[in-house]
Design a protein around this motif. Structure first.
Motif, short mmCIF file in Angstrom:
data_model
loop_
_atom_site.label_atom_id
_atom_site.label_comp_id
_atom_site.label_asym_id
_atom_site.label_seq_id
_atom_site.Cartn_x
_atom_site.Cartn_y
_atom_site.Cartn_z
N THR A 181 19.81 13.90 49.83
CA THR A 181 20.00 14.71 50.83
C THR A 181 20.84 16.21 50.29
O THR A 181 20.27 17.18 50.55
N ALA A 182 21.92 15.81 49.72
CA ALA A 182 22.68 17.13 49.13
C ALA A 182 21.74 17.92 48.36
O ALA A 182 21.77 19.03 48.25
N ALA A 183 20.85 17.33 47.37
CA ALA A 183 19.93 18.34 46.83
C ALA A 183 18.79 19.04 47.59
O ALA A 183 18.64 20.17 47.16
N ILE A 184 18.52 18.36 48.47
CA ILE A 184 17.40 19.10 49.61
C ILE A 184 18.45 20.05 50.44
O ILE A 184 17.52 21.03 50.52
N VAL A 185 19.58 19.99 50.59
CA VAL A 185 20.17 21.02 51.37
C VAL A 185 20.17 22.23 50.45
O VAL A 185 19.94 23.34 50.61
N ASP A 186 20.80 21.90 48.98
CA ASP A 186 20.74 22.94 48.15
C ASP A 186 19.39 23.90 48.00
O ASP A 186 19.18 24.94 47.98
N GLY A 187 18.17 22.89 47.81
CA GLY A 187 16.84 23.36 47.81
C GLY A 187 16.46 24.23 48.81
O GLY A 187 15.75 25.32 48.60
N ALA A 188 16.86 23.73 50.09
CA ALA A 188 16.33 24.43 51.13
C ALA A 188 17.02 25.90 51.32
O ALA A 188 16.25 27.03 51.60
N ALA A 189 18.49 25.90 50.93
CA ALA A 189 19.02 27.26 50.85
C ALA A 189 18.45 28.25 49.69
O ALA A 189 18.24 29.24 49.78
N THR A 190 17.87 27.47 48.55
CA THR A 190 17.32 28.43 47.51
C THR A 190 16.11 28.82 47.73
O THR A 190 15.89 30.18 47.66
N ILE A 191 15.28 28.05 48.47
CA ILE A 191 14.10 28.74 48.58
C ILE A 191 14.02 29.75 49.62
O ILE A 191 12.99 30.40 49.89
N ALA A 192 14.95 29.69 50.64
CA ALA A 192 15.18 30.56 51.65
C ALA A 192 15.47 31.80 51.08
O ALA A 192 15.22 33.12 51.59
N ARG A 193 16.32 31.94 50.02
CA ARG A 193 16.84 33.14 49.29
C ARG A 193 15.77 33.68 48.25
O ARG A 193 15.49 34.94 48.27
N ASP A 194 15.09 32.83 47.73
CA ASP A 194 14.10 33.41 46.62
C ASP A 194 12.82 33.76 47.26
O ASP A 194 11.81 34.24 46.56
N GLY A 195 12.56 33.33 48.65
CA GLY A 195 11.33 33.75 49.33
C GLY A 195 10.24 32.98 49.35
O GLY A 195 9.15 32.95 49.83
N ARG A 196 10.47 31.46 48.66
CA ARG A 196 9.47 30.60 48.70
C ARG A 196 8.89 29.72 50.01
O ARG A 196 8.27 29.26 50.06
N ALA A 197 9.85 30.22 51.16
CA ALA A 197 9.59 29.68 52.45
C ALA A 197 8.85 30.80 53.22
O ALA A 197 9.04 30.59 54.43
N SER A 198 8.63 31.88 52.52
CA SER A 198 8.20 33.22 53.52
C SER A 198 7.11 32.96 54.35
O SER A 198 6.84 33.68 55.36
N CYS A 199 6.13 32.08 53.84
CA CYS A 199 4.75 31.74 54.53
C CYS A 199 4.98 31.27 55.98
O CYS A 199 4.02 31.12 56.75
N ILE A 200 6.26 30.70 56.18
CA ILE A 200 6.47 29.75 57.40
C ILE A 200 7.05 30.80 58.45
O ILE A 200 7.49 30.35 59.64
N ASP A 201 7.65 31.80 57.87
CA ASP A 201 8.44 32.87 59.01
C ASP A 201 7.42 32.93 60.32
O ASP A 201 6.39 33.66 59.81
N GLY A 202 7.93 33.00 61.42
CA GLY A 202 7.35 33.29 62.49
C GLY A 202 7.22 34.93 62.74
O GLY A 202 8.02 35.77 62.12
#
Length: 254
Positions: A233-254
Motif C-alpha cells: 500500500t505504501a508503495a502504491i501511495v508513492d507510485g500514485a503521487a509520482t505518476i500524477a507529477r510526471d504526467g503518466r496519468a494524464s490520459c484519464i484527466d476529465g
C-alpha cells in the motif's frame, strides 16, 4: 484385322477422353465447391467481425452488465455486490492508484506493454505482464483461464478496445467490473464494503489499499491488511503521487 484394330483403338481413345472429361468435371465441381465455401467463410468471418465491433462500440457508451466470471461467481455464491458509478464519481486518486499498482505505463501503450513483456521474458518469470486494457477485455468479454484460444481472442479484442475506446473509458469500465473481494465487484461496492464510504470519497490510503488487493482479491483484505499488504500500500501511495507529477496519468484527466 486392321479395320477391327482401328475400331478398338478409336473406342479406347473415346473411353479415355470420356474418363478425362469426367475427371475434369469432378475437379471443376470440387473447385467450384471450394470457391463457394471460401466465399461463405469470408462472409461469416466478416459478419462476426462486424458484430464484435458493434459489441465493443456499444460498451463505449453503455455500462457492461458484467462478464462470464461475474456470472459464475453469482451462481456460486448466490449474490454479488456491485454498483456502477461513472468516472467523475470515482476519486481521482483511486484511478491513479490502480494505474500505479497494475499498469504504470497505461497512458503510454496501445494495449500491450512491450517493455514489461520483455522484462518478464528476460527474467524467465512466470508472472504476467497483463495491462489494464487486457484485464478489462478479459473481465468484460471473455472467460478467465490460460488457454491459447482465450489469449488469442484477448489480443484481438484488446486492440479493438484501444482503437474504439478512450483510455479514460477503459479505466472506468475496469474500475466498475474488477473484483475486490469474494463477490464484491467494482470500486463503489468495494469502497462501501471495506470502508463504508463512496468511491468519490476514498482517501489516498484507502485507494491504495483497494488497488493492493486487486491481484488476489479472495486472499487479501483491505480492511485488515497484513504487513505485506501495508508495505504494498505504501508503495502504491508513492507510485500514485509520482505518476500524477510526471504526467503518466494524464490520459484519464476529465
Amino acid at each position: 484385322m486392321s479395320r477391327a484394330s482401328n475400331k478398338k483403338k478409336a473406342k479406347s481413345s473415346a473411353n479415355a477422353k470420356a474418363r478425362a472429361t469426367s475427371r475434369n468435371g469432378v475437379l471443376h465441381r470440387i473447385a467450384d465447391a471450394l470457391r463457394w465455401f471460401k466465399r461463405k467463410l469470408w462472409r461469416i468471418l466478416g459478419v462476426i467481425f462486424l458484430l464484435l465491433v458493434a459489441w465493443v462500440l456499444l460498451y463505449r457508451f453503455v455500462p457492461p452488465p458484467g462478464g462470464i466470471y461475474m456470472l459464475q461467481e453469482y451462481r456460486r455464491i448466490g449474490e454479488i455486490q456491485r454498483q456502477w458509478v461513472p468516472m467523475d464519481r470515482i476519486a481521482p486518486v483511486m484511478a491513479r492508484s490502480v494505474i500505479a499498482a497494475e499498469d504504470a505505463n497505461f497512458c503510454l501503450h496501445w494495449g500491450f506493454d512491450m517493455a514489461e513483456i520483455r522484462k518478464v521474458i528476460e527474467s524467465g518469470s512466470t508472472r504476467g505482464a497483463s495491462t489494464l486494457s487486457q484485464q478489462t477485455v478479459k473481465n468484460v468479454f471473455l472467460w478467465h483461464g490460460r488457454d491459447w484460444t482465450r489469449k488469442a481472442l484477448e489480443s484481438g479484442l484488446t486492440l479493438m478496445v484501444e482503437l474504439l475506446w478512450p483510455k479514460r473509458r477503459i479505466l472506468e469500465v475496469y474500475l466498475n467490473i474488477a473484483e475486490f473481494d469474494d463477490g464484491v465487484f467494482g470500486v463503489e461496492a468495494a469502497a462501501q464494503h471495506y470502508f463504508r464510504v463512496s468511491a468519490s470519497d476514498l482517501s489516498a490510503l484507502q485507494a491504495a489499499r483497494l488497488a493492493a488487493v486487486l491481484p488476489a482479491p479472495k486472499s487479501r483484505d483491505a480492511a485488515n491488511p497484513t504487513q505485506f499488504l501495508r508495505s504494498r500500500t505504501a508503495a502504491i501511495v508513492d507510485g500514485a503521487a509520482t505518476i500524477a507529477r510526471d504526467g503518466r496519468a494524464s490520459c484519464i484527466d476529465g
